[in-house]
Design an enzyme around this catalytic site. Structure first.
Site, PDB file in Angstrom:
ATOM      1  N   HIS A 106      49.606  11.515  69.363  1.00  0.00           N
ATOM      2  CA  HIS A 106      50.892  11.587  68.656  1.00  0.00           C
ATOM      3  C   HIS A 106      52.051  11.642  69.642  1.00  0.00           C
ATOM      4  CE1 HIS A 106      54.187  13.072  66.165  1.00  0.00           C
ATOM      5  NE2 HIS A 106      53.525  12.544  65.138  1.00  0.00           N
ATOM      6  N   HIS A 119      49.585   7.313  61.081  1.00  0.00           N
ATOM      7  CA  HIS A 119      49.791   6.702  62.406  1.00  0.00           C
ATOM      8  C   HIS A 119      48.648   5.745  62.749  1.00  0.00           C
ATOM      9  CE1 HIS A 119      53.403   8.733  63.649  1.00  0.00           C
ATOM     10  NE2 HIS A 119      52.882   9.928  63.459  1.00  0.00           N
ATOM     11  N   GLU A 133      54.857   8.700  70.239  1.00  0.00           N
ATOM     12  CA  GLU A 133      56.229   9.197  70.265  1.00  0.00           C
ATOM     13  C   GLU A 133      56.679   9.749  71.612  1.00  0.00           C
ATOM     14  OE1 GLU A 133      56.957  11.725  66.893  1.00  0.00           O
ATOM     15  OE2 GLU A 133      56.365  10.166  65.478  1.00  0.00           O
TER      16      GLU A 133
END
Length: 262
Positions: free
Chosen positions: A148, A211, A179
Site C-alpha cells: 500500500h 487496490h 502510494e
C-alpha cells in the site's frame, strides 16, 4: 452474557470484496479463535467507508473499534489483547491504539499485539511465507508484490524489505507500493534489469481488495498489469491476499502469544 473475562479484539482495515474477506480476514480470526480457546474473540474494522458500502450493499454490519470496545466492556471483559492485522505500525495502527486506550480505565489490562512487520524475525517469517506460497516460481520469473505505502516514516520498511529479499537469496522478488516508495516506475526499471521470462503480480496486502483488483490487475492503462505489459513482459496476476498464506497467519498468532507473555 459471556463467562470468559479475557478477550482478543482482532482489528482489520476491512474490504468490500466478500471472497477476500472470507479467505483472509475471517480465516485469520478463525485461526486465532482455535489457537486461544480460553479467550472470547471480537473483531472490528477501521475503514468507515468500507463499512458503509457493506451495509448499503448487503445489510452487513461489522463493528467499528468504538462499537466493539463498548460491547466488550458491556460483556464484562477485564483483560483485553488487541491484535491488528495491519502490516505496519503506521497511521492506521496508531489511530486504532489511541481509540482503544481511551477505554483503558474499564480494564485490568489492555495489551497490543504487534502488526505483521515489527521485528527482523517478522521480516524473515514473512519472506519464508511468501517463498513457500510461490515455491513453484521459476528462477527467471519475477514475483512483483504491490504494497500500500504510507506517508508515515515506517514506509521505509518496504524499501528495506525489497532489498532483504535479494540479500536472503530471492533475487527475483520485488516489492513496491501504490502510494509511496518504491514506486511502480522504480519497479519496472528494476524488473527489466532482471530480464524476467514472466512477471507474477500479487498484492502485498492482507486482502486482495480494491487496490489488487484495480490498481494492480485492472484494465486501466496506469495499472501495474499494463505498465509491465507495456514494458514487454508476459504478466500473470495472482489475486491472493497475504492473509491467505498460512505462514502469515502464523505470525499474527505468534504476536498474540508474545502479547500474552508480556
Amino acid at each position: 452474557m459471556n463467562n470468559k473475562k479475557k478477550a482478543i479484539l482482532v482489528v482489520s482495515f476491512g474490504t468490500s470484496y466478500t471472497e477476500a474477506r472470507i479467505a483472509s480476514i475471517e480465516k485469520i480470526e478463525q485461526e486465532i479463535a482455535t489457537a486461544f480457546p480460553e479467550y472470547e474473540i471480537y473483531h472490528a474494522w477501521t475503514s468507515k467507508m468500507i463499512l458503509s458500502v457493506l451495509y448499503k450493499r448487503e445489510g452487513l454490519i461489522i463493528p467499528t473499534v468504538k462499537e466493539s470496545m463498548e460491547q466488550i466492556i458491556q460483556e464484562g471483559i477485564t483483560e483485553l489483547i488487541v491484535q491488528p492485522t495491519h502490516i505496519l505500525d503506521g497511521i492506521e495502527n496508531n489511530t486504532m491504539k489511541e481509540e482503544v486506550l481511551s477505554y483503558k480505565e474499564y480494564f485490568q489490562s489492555v495489551v497490543f499485539g504487534a502488526p505483521l512487520l515489527s521485528t527482523e524475525q517478522d521480516k524473515l517469517s514473512v519472506i519464508k511465507a511468501i517463498a513457500d506460497e510461490f515455491s513453484n516460481l521459476g528462477s527467471t520469473d519475477a514475483l512483483v508484490m504491490m504494497g500500500h505505502g504510507t506517508s508515515h516514516k515506517v514506509n521505509s520498511v518496504y524499501t528495506q524489505l525489497n532489498k532483504d529479499f535479494k540479500s536472503i537469496g530471492y533475487p527475483n522478488f520485488f516489492l513496491g507500493t501504490v502510494e509511496a516508495d518504491p514506486t511502480i516506475q522504480n519497479l519496472v526499471t528494476e524488473v527489466q534489469a532482471f530480464h524476467p521470462s514472466k512477471v507474477i503480480l500479487t498484492p502485498f496486502m492482507i486482502v486482495a481488495g480494491n487496490h489488487a483488483h484495480n490498481d494492480m490487475a485492472g484494465a486501466e492503462p496506469d495499472s501495474w498489469l499494463w505498465q509491465f505489459r507495456n514494458a514487454g513482459n508476459q504478466v500473470c496476476p495472482v489475486l491472493k491476499g497475504l492473509g491467505e498464506y498460512p505462514g502469515i497467519r502464523a505470525v499474527f498468532i505468534e504476536h498474540i502469544q508474545e502479547a500474552i507473555n508480556s
